[in-house]
Design a protein around this motif. Sequence first.
Motif, PDB file in Angstrom:
ATOM      1  N   PRO A  61      -6.831  40.613  26.250  1.00 26.54           N
ATOM      2  CA  PRO A  61      -5.423  40.320  26.559  1.00 26.54           C
ATOM      3  C   PRO A  61      -4.773  39.339  25.584  1.00 26.54           C
ATOM      4  O   PRO A  61      -3.563  39.368  25.397  1.00 26.54           O
ATOM      5  N   ILE A  88      -0.941  47.974  17.531  1.00 29.75           N
ATOM      6  CA  ILE A  88      -0.448  46.644  17.172  1.00 29.75           C
ATOM      7  C   ILE A  88      -0.319  46.537  15.661  1.00 29.75           C
ATOM      8  O   ILE A  88      -1.001  47.236  14.911  1.00 29.75           O
ATOM      9  N   ARG A 127      -5.263  51.801  25.412  1.00 25.16           N
ATOM     10  CA  ARG A 127      -5.181  51.296  24.040  1.00 25.16           C
ATOM     11  C   ARG A 127      -3.727  51.198  23.618  1.00 25.16           C
ATOM     12  O   ARG A 127      -2.914  52.043  23.944  1.00 25.16           O
ATOM     13  N   LYS A 128      -3.440  50.142  22.855  1.00 25.33           N
ATOM     14  CA  LYS A 128      -2.070  49.891  22.421  1.00 25.33           C
ATOM     15  C   LYS A 128      -2.064  49.659  20.915  1.00 25.33           C
ATOM     16  O   LYS A 128      -2.924  48.963  20.397  1.00 25.33           O
ATOM     17  N   ARG A 138      -4.130  37.390  21.724  1.00 25.34           N
ATOM     18  CA  ARG A 138      -3.799  37.916  20.405  1.00 25.34           C
ATOM     19  C   ARG A 138      -5.041  38.110  19.550  1.00 25.34           C
ATOM     20  O   ARG A 138      -5.952  37.288  19.552  1.00 25.34           O
ATOM     21  N   GLU A 190      -2.128  39.292  15.226  1.00 28.53           N
ATOM     22  CA  GLU A 190      -1.298  40.280  15.933  1.00 28.53           C
ATOM     23  C   GLU A 190       0.111  39.745  16.139  1.00 28.53           C
ATOM     24  O   GLU A 190       0.300  38.589  16.494  1.00 28.53           O
ATOM     25  N   SER A 210      -5.296  49.402  16.654  1.00 31.15           N
ATOM     26  CA  SER A 210      -5.120  49.500  18.101  1.00 31.15           C
ATOM     27  C   SER A 210      -6.150  48.626  18.784  1.00 31.15           C
ATOM     28  O   SER A 210      -7.187  48.300  18.210  1.00 31.15           O
ATOM     29  N   LYS A 211      -5.819  48.230  20.008  1.00 37.15           N
ATOM     30  CA  LYS A 211      -6.760  47.414  20.776  1.00 37.15           C
ATOM     31  C   LYS A 211      -6.677  47.781  22.248  1.00 37.15           C
ATOM     32  O   LYS A 211      -5.663  48.309  22.708  1.00 37.15           O
ATOM     33  N   ASN A 212      -7.742  47.483  22.969  1.00 38.33           N
ATOM     34  CA  ASN A 212      -7.777  47.704  24.399  1.00 38.33           C
ATOM     35  C   ASN A 212      -7.200  46.457  25.070  1.00 38.33           C
ATOM     36  O   ASN A 212      -7.789  45.379  24.994  1.00 38.33           O
ATOM     37  N   VAL A 213      -6.054  46.608  25.719  1.00 36.39           N
ATOM     38  CA  VAL A 213      -5.352  45.461  26.303  1.00 36.39           C
ATOM     39  C   VAL A 213      -6.127  44.876  27.476  1.00 36.39           C
ATOM     40  O   VAL A 213      -6.100  43.672  27.713  1.00 36.39           O
ATOM     41  N   ARG A 214      -6.827  45.709  28.202  1.00 36.94           N
ATOM     42  CA  ARG A 214      -7.575  45.233  29.369  1.00 36.94           C
ATOM     43  C   ARG A 214      -8.743  44.329  28.966  1.00 36.94           C
ATOM     44  O   ARG A 214      -9.001  43.308  29.592  1.00 36.94           O
TER      45      ARG A 214
END
Length: 49
Positions: free
Chosen positions: A27, A5, A2-3, A29, A47, A20-24
């Motif tokens: 991917p 944003i 999680r990243k 915006r 984002e 936050s979002k799960n980048v995997r």
Amino acid sequence: MRKNIVLECVETGERIYLTSKNVRNNPDRLELKKYSPKLRRRAIFRETK
């Protein structure tokens, strides 16, 4: 992974929401409809980099 944003309003440019979002899984915006105090209505928040 999680990243964190920051979300920026498309119309006014204000940056008031942090999420936050799960980048995997997401991917590209993220775009959400959130409340904008300047406009006093819901607007699209995108984002930022």
